[in-house]
Design a protein around this motif. Structure first.
Motif, mmCIF file in Angstrom:
data_model
loop_
_atom_site.group_PDB
_atom_site.id
_atom_site.type_symbol
_atom_site.label_atom_id
_atom_site.label_comp_id
_atom_site.label_asym_id
_atom_site.label_seq_id
_atom_site.Cartn_x
_atom_site.Cartn_y
_atom_site.Cartn_z
ATOM 1 N N PHE A 173 0.813 -1.209 0.000
ATOM 2 C CA PHE A 173 0.000 0.000 0.000
ATOM 3 C C PHE A 173 0.853 1.267 0.000
ATOM 4 N N VAL A 174 1.984 1.186 0.666
ATOM 5 C CA VAL A 174 2.854 2.357 0.699
ATOM 6 C C VAL A 174 3.379 2.656 -0.700
ATOM 7 N N GLY A 175 3.767 1.638 -1.431
ATOM 8 C CA GLY A 175 4.274 1.837 -2.791
ATOM 9 C C GLY A 175 3.217 2.393 -3.722
ATOM 10 N N ILE A 176 2.013 1.836 -3.650
ATOM 11 C CA ILE A 176 0.915 2.332 -4.491
ATOM 12 C C ILE A 176 0.579 3.776 -4.120
ATOM 13 N N THR A 177 0.548 4.055 -2.832
ATOM 14 C CA THR A 177 0.240 5.411 -2.382
ATOM 15 C C THR A 177 1.341 6.386 -2.795
ATOM 16 N N TYR A 178 2.583 5.923 -2.774
ATOM 17 C CA TYR A 178 3.686 6.783 -3.201
ATOM 18 C C TYR A 178 3.538 7.157 -4.676
ATOM 19 N N VAL A 179 3.205 6.184 -5.511
ATOM 20 C CA VAL A 179 3.002 6.462 -6.940
ATOM 21 C C VAL A 179 1.827 7.412 -7.142
ATOM 22 N N LEU A 180 0.735 7.172 -6.428
ATOM 23 C CA LEU A 180 -0.420 8.062 -6.527
ATOM 24 C C LEU A 180 -0.086 9.474 -6.043
ATOM 25 N N THR A 181 0.739 9.573 -5.017
ATOM 26 C CA THR A 181 1.139 10.884 -4.505
ATOM 27 C C THR A 181 1.943 11.645 -5.544
ATOM 28 N N VAL A 182 2.847 10.969 -6.218
ATOM 29 C CA VAL A 182 3.625 11.629 -7.269
ATOM 30 C C VAL A 182 2.718 12.083 -8.404
ATOM 31 N N LEU A 183 1.758 11.246 -8.783
ATOM 32 C CA LEU A 183 0.812 11.638 -9.842
ATOM 33 C C LEU A 183 -0.029 12.841 -9.425
ATOM 34 N N TRP A 184 -0.500 12.831 -8.179
ATOM 35 C CA TRP A 184 -1.308 13.956 -7.717
ATOM 36 C C TRP A 184 -0.468 15.210 -7.505
ATOM 37 N N LEU A 185 0.811 15.038 -7.241
ATOM 38 C CA LEU A 185 1.705 16.193 -7.183
ATOM 39 C C LEU A 185 1.808 16.851 -8.554
ATOM 40 N N LEU A 186 1.843 16.041 -9.600
ATOM 41 C CA LEU A 186 1.833 16.581 -10.965
ATOM 42 C C LEU A 186 0.506 17.276 -11.280
ATOM 43 N N LEU A 202 -3.117 11.967 0.837
ATOM 44 C CA LEU A 202 -2.211 10.883 0.458
ATOM 45 C C LEU A 202 -0.921 10.914 1.280
ATOM 46 N N LEU A 203 -0.390 12.098 1.512
ATOM 47 C CA LEU A 203 0.816 12.201 2.338
ATOM 48 C C LEU A 203 0.550 11.752 3.777
ATOM 49 N N THR A 204 -0.608 12.103 4.295
ATOM 50 C CA THR A 204 -0.981 11.666 5.643
ATOM 51 C C THR A 204 -1.104 10.148 5.697
ATOM 52 N N PHE A 205 -1.690 9.567 4.665
ATOM 53 C CA PHE A 205 -1.829 8.113 4.615
ATOM 54 C C PHE A 205 -0.469 7.430 4.537
ATOM 55 N N ILE A 206 0.451 7.999 3.737
ATOM 56 C CA ILE A 206 1.796 7.418 3.647
ATOM 57 C C ILE A 206 2.488 7.461 5.009
ATOM 58 N N ILE A 207 2.381 8.580 5.682
ATOM 59 C CA ILE A 207 3.030 8.715 6.992
ATOM 60 C C ILE A 207 2.427 7.730 7.992
ATOM 61 N N ALA A 208 1.113 7.627 8.024
ATOM 62 C CA ALA A 208 0.457 6.718 8.982
ATOM 63 C C ALA A 208 0.769 5.263 8.666
ATOM 64 N N THR A 209 0.757 4.892 7.403
ATOM 65 C CA THR A 209 1.038 3.513 7.030
ATOM 66 C C THR A 209 2.488 3.149 7.325
ATOM 67 N N THR A 210 3.402 4.056 7.019
ATOM 68 C CA THR A 210 4.809 3.799 7.309
ATOM 69 C C THR A 210 5.053 3.679 8.816
ATOM 70 N N TYR A 211 4.413 4.530 9.581
ATOM 71 C CA TYR A 211 4.543 4.459 11.043
ATOM 72 C C TYR A 211 4.009 3.132 11.572
ATOM 73 N N ASN A 212 2.851 2.730 11.103
ATOM 74 C CA ASN A 212 2.264 1.470 11.565
ATOM 75 C C ASN A 212 3.141 0.281 11.180
ATOM 76 N N PHE A 213 3.705 0.299 9.980
ATOM 77 C CA PHE A 213 4.588 -0.776 9.556
ATOM 78 C C PHE A 213 5.844 -0.831 10.427
ATOM 79 N N ALA A 214 6.395 0.343 10.741
ATOM 80 C CA ALA A 214 7.595 0.402 11.583
ATOM 81 C C ALA A 214 7.299 -0.102 12.994
#
Length: 126
Positions: free
Chosen positions: A1-14, A103-115
């Motif tokens: 999910f982190v990888g998919i969210t990262y790709v989506l974040t880059v797309l939405w940044l564009l 999306l950035l909030t989701f990446i941060i929360a998912t990464t924190y939970n994984f860690a």
């Protein structure tokens, strides 16, 4: 999910960056419109105030009606379509910004939970 969210974040940044360009173009044109509408606030004559869509890359340089000046620009500024585009551009810009923040909030929360799961030793046991 982190990888998919990262790709989506880059797309939405564009998308966010691309939606900022029309807002900037509109704001520049709107500022010129305000100068024409209030001639006492500017030292330039109304005929010399222009909006040129060619300088933003919207139209090619050899486009004939790419530059609008004076009274013609004032008549464009008073149309309801011109006023509506501002609201649509701002809505797209704010929507892209809100999506990007979520999306950035989701990446941060998912990464924190994984860690946390890895640290507690439960990250490998599914």
């Amino acid at each position: 999910f982190v990888g998919i969210t990262y790709v989506l974040t880059v797309l939405w940044l564009l998308v966010f960056a691309c939606s900022a360009v029309p807002v900037y173009i509109y704001f520049s044109t709107w500022t010129t419109c305000q100068s024409i509408a209030n001639p006492s606030k500017t030292s330039a004559s109304i005929g010399t105030l222009c909006a040129d869509a060619r300088m933003y890359g919207v139209l090619p340089w050899n486009a004939f009606p790419g530059k609008v000046c004076g009274a013609n620009l004032l008549s464009v500024c008073k149309t309801s379509e011109f006023q509506m585009t501002f609201h649509l551009f701002i809505a797209a810009f704010v929507g892209a910004a809100a999506t990007l923040v979520s999306l950035l909030t989701f990446i941060i929360a998912t990464t924190y939970n994984f860690a946390v799961l890895k640290l507690m030793g439960r990250g490998t046991k599914f």
